[in-house]
Design a protein around this motif. Structure first.
Motif, PDB file in Angstrom:
ATOM      1  N   GLN A 277      -8.468  22.632  76.233  1.00 49.65           N
ATOM      2  CA  GLN A 277      -7.575  21.953  75.304  1.00 49.65           C
ATOM      3  C   GLN A 277      -7.335  20.512  75.760  1.00 49.65           C
ATOM      4  O   GLN A 277      -7.260  19.595  74.937  1.00 49.65           O
ATOM      5  CB  GLN A 277      -6.247  22.712  75.223  1.00 49.65           C
ATOM      6  N   ARG A 278      -7.252  20.320  77.072  1.00 50.80           N
ATOM      7  CA  ARG A 278      -7.048  18.979  77.615  1.00 50.80           C
ATOM      8  C   ARG A 278      -8.247  18.076  77.306  1.00 50.80           C
ATOM      9  O   ARG A 278      -8.097  16.879  77.075  1.00 50.80           O
ATOM     10  CB  ARG A 278      -6.812  19.051  79.121  1.00 50.80           C
TER      11      ARG A 278
ATOM     12  N   GLU B   2      -6.169  25.896  78.771  1.00 52.04           N
ATOM     13  CA  GLU B   2      -5.601  24.551  78.780  1.00 52.04           C
ATOM     14  C   GLU B   2      -6.599  23.516  79.290  1.00 52.04           C
ATOM     15  O   GLU B   2      -6.518  22.338  78.937  1.00 52.04           O
ATOM     16  CB  GLU B   2      -4.336  24.525  79.643  1.00 52.04           C
ATOM     17  N   SER B   3      -7.540  23.953  80.140  1.00 46.51           N
ATOM     18  CA  SER B   3      -8.559  23.026  80.638  1.00 46.51           C
ATOM     19  C   SER B   3      -9.392  22.472  79.492  1.00 46.51           C
ATOM     20  O   SER B   3      -9.709  21.278  79.444  1.00 46.51           O
ATOM     21  CB  SER B   3      -9.475  23.739  81.638  1.00 46.51           C
TER      22      SER B   3
ATOM     23  N   THR C  80      -3.046  29.904  83.606  1.00 49.17           N
ATOM     24  CA  THR C  80      -2.515  28.572  83.327  1.00 49.17           C
ATOM     25  C   THR C  80      -2.960  27.531  84.341  1.00 49.17           C
ATOM     26  O   THR C  80      -2.761  26.341  84.131  1.00 49.17           O
ATOM     27  CB  THR C  80      -0.971  28.599  83.298  1.00 49.17           C
TER      28      THR C  80
ATOM     29  N   PRO D 252      -6.572  28.296  74.735  1.00 49.01           N
ATOM     30  CA  PRO D 252      -5.566  29.230  75.257  1.00 49.01           C
ATOM     31  C   PRO D 252      -5.419  30.481  74.388  1.00 49.01           C
ATOM     32  O   PRO D 252      -5.484  30.415  73.157  1.00 49.01           O
ATOM     33  CB  PRO D 252      -4.279  28.393  75.247  1.00 49.01           C
TER      34      PRO D 252
ATOM     35  N   GLU E 137      -3.225  17.938  68.914  1.00 50.78           N
ATOM     36  CA  GLU E 137      -2.897  19.364  68.877  1.00 50.78           C
ATOM     37  C   GLU E 137      -2.693  19.893  67.463  1.00 50.78           C
ATOM     38  O   GLU E 137      -2.625  21.109  67.251  1.00 50.78           O
ATOM     39  CB  GLU E 137      -1.652  19.661  69.727  1.00 50.78           C
TER      40      GLU E 137
ATOM     41  N   VAL F 291      -5.231  24.928  86.227  1.00 47.29           N
ATOM     42  CA  VAL F 291      -6.386  24.118  85.837  1.00 47.29           C
ATOM     43  C   VAL F 291      -7.611  24.527  86.642  1.00 47.29           C
ATOM     44  O   VAL F 291      -8.713  24.637  86.127  1.00 47.29           O
ATOM     45  CB  VAL F 291      -6.085  22.618  86.034  1.00 47.29           C
TER      46      VAL F 291
END
Length: 285
Positions: free
Chosen positions: A98-99, A95-96, A66, A12, A159, A68
């Motif tokens: 990071q997930r 975020e994709s 933001t 991000p 994280e 997905v």
């Protein structure tokens, strides 16, 4: 027509969306010399891209992606030779990725894009999570006169990991099933290069000094046939205005630039230009 696929990776706020907005303007404005020109644009992300370009021109900070699900833009591009090809360029939320690190999950739509042979990996040169060491924190507290707290275990969470650790894990995932697509070309984009340039280092040296673990992995961890290079990229030229916040002097300075494409800087080993298509040209071989 020849088809080329490039996947754009980054955690991000790593600069992916700003790059895409500036790239769209650059390839159509005919303001500076570039390797690639835009002939045609289509896809579900086209209208969204127009909004991004408008904010970029007004020196307004981009709203973060933001969702997905990615918005894929298909560009018909023309090389200086006159040859044309299609480039599929997905704008996926950080975020994709990071997930993938935190949850060990990958959306099927994201996985399909991650098999592209060209990989554009964005790393924010100025805003990243550096490794922390207990001994450094103890020394800092001692210097500040802060008494040590009673020993209390702190649960580890994904994280908490340094940025370069997460990026190395992402690159490892690209070499493992089901994402492995064989040898690839990897372009590292150090975004916000205007914030890093004052150190006076070439992009690859900056990477070595600030992201040594990532640099070591690039040298020794990538599979046979992978090739990589590093670009320093400033797609904005400075800090842009944010919604509902006071105007910034840097943003006004960017608006005062007569030729918007000249806000852009792309730095390689010993060379500098305004051409954001250079990383794409390198990826396409």
């Amino acid at each position: 027509m020849n088809r080329q696929d490039v996947v754009v990776l980054g955690l991000p706020s790593s600069g992916k969306t700003t790059y895409l907005a500036a790239l769209r303007h650059l390839m159509t404005a005919n303001e500076v010399d570039v390797e690639l020109r835009l002939v045609h644009l289509r896809g579900e992300g086209t209208e969204h891209l127009h909004l991004l370009v408008d904010r970029w021109l007004r020196a307004k900070a981009q709203e973060r992606t933001t969702e997905v699900k990615s918005r894929t833009v298909t560009m018909t591009l023309r090389e200086k030779t006159g040859a044309e090809f299609e480039l599929h360029f997905p704008d996926m939320a950080g975020e994709s990725f990071q997930r993938m690190w935190e949850k060990r999950e990958c959306d099927p739509s994201v996985a399909a894009q991650l098999r592209s042979r060209g990989v554009l990996l964005f790393v924010h040169a100025n805003k990243y999570k550096a490794p922390t060491w207990v001994v450094d924190e103890v020394q800092q507290n001692k210097a500040l006169g802060i008494a040590p707290e009673p020993e209390q275990p702190v649960p580890w969470k994904p994280e908490h990991s340094a940025t370069q650790v997460q990026l190395v894990d992402l690159l490892q995932s690209l070499q493992s099933a089901p994402l492995d697509a064989g040898p690839r070309r990897l372009a590292i984009v150090l975004s916000a290069w205007d914030k890093a340039a004052a150190e006076g280092h070439a992009p690859v040296t900056y990477l070595d000094r600030h992201f040594p673990f990532l640099r070591q992995y690039l040298e020794n961890g990538l599979g046979e046939g992978w090739t990589w290079t590093v670009f320093g990229v400033s797609a904005q030229g400075g800090e842009y205005d944010e919604d509902d916040k006071p105007p910034r002097e840097e943003a006004q300075r960017m608006r005062d630039v007569d030729i918007p494409s000249q806000r852009i800087k792309v730095v390689t080993e010993g060379a500098e230009s305004h051409d954001l298509t250079e990383p794409l040209t390198w990826l396409l071989g």
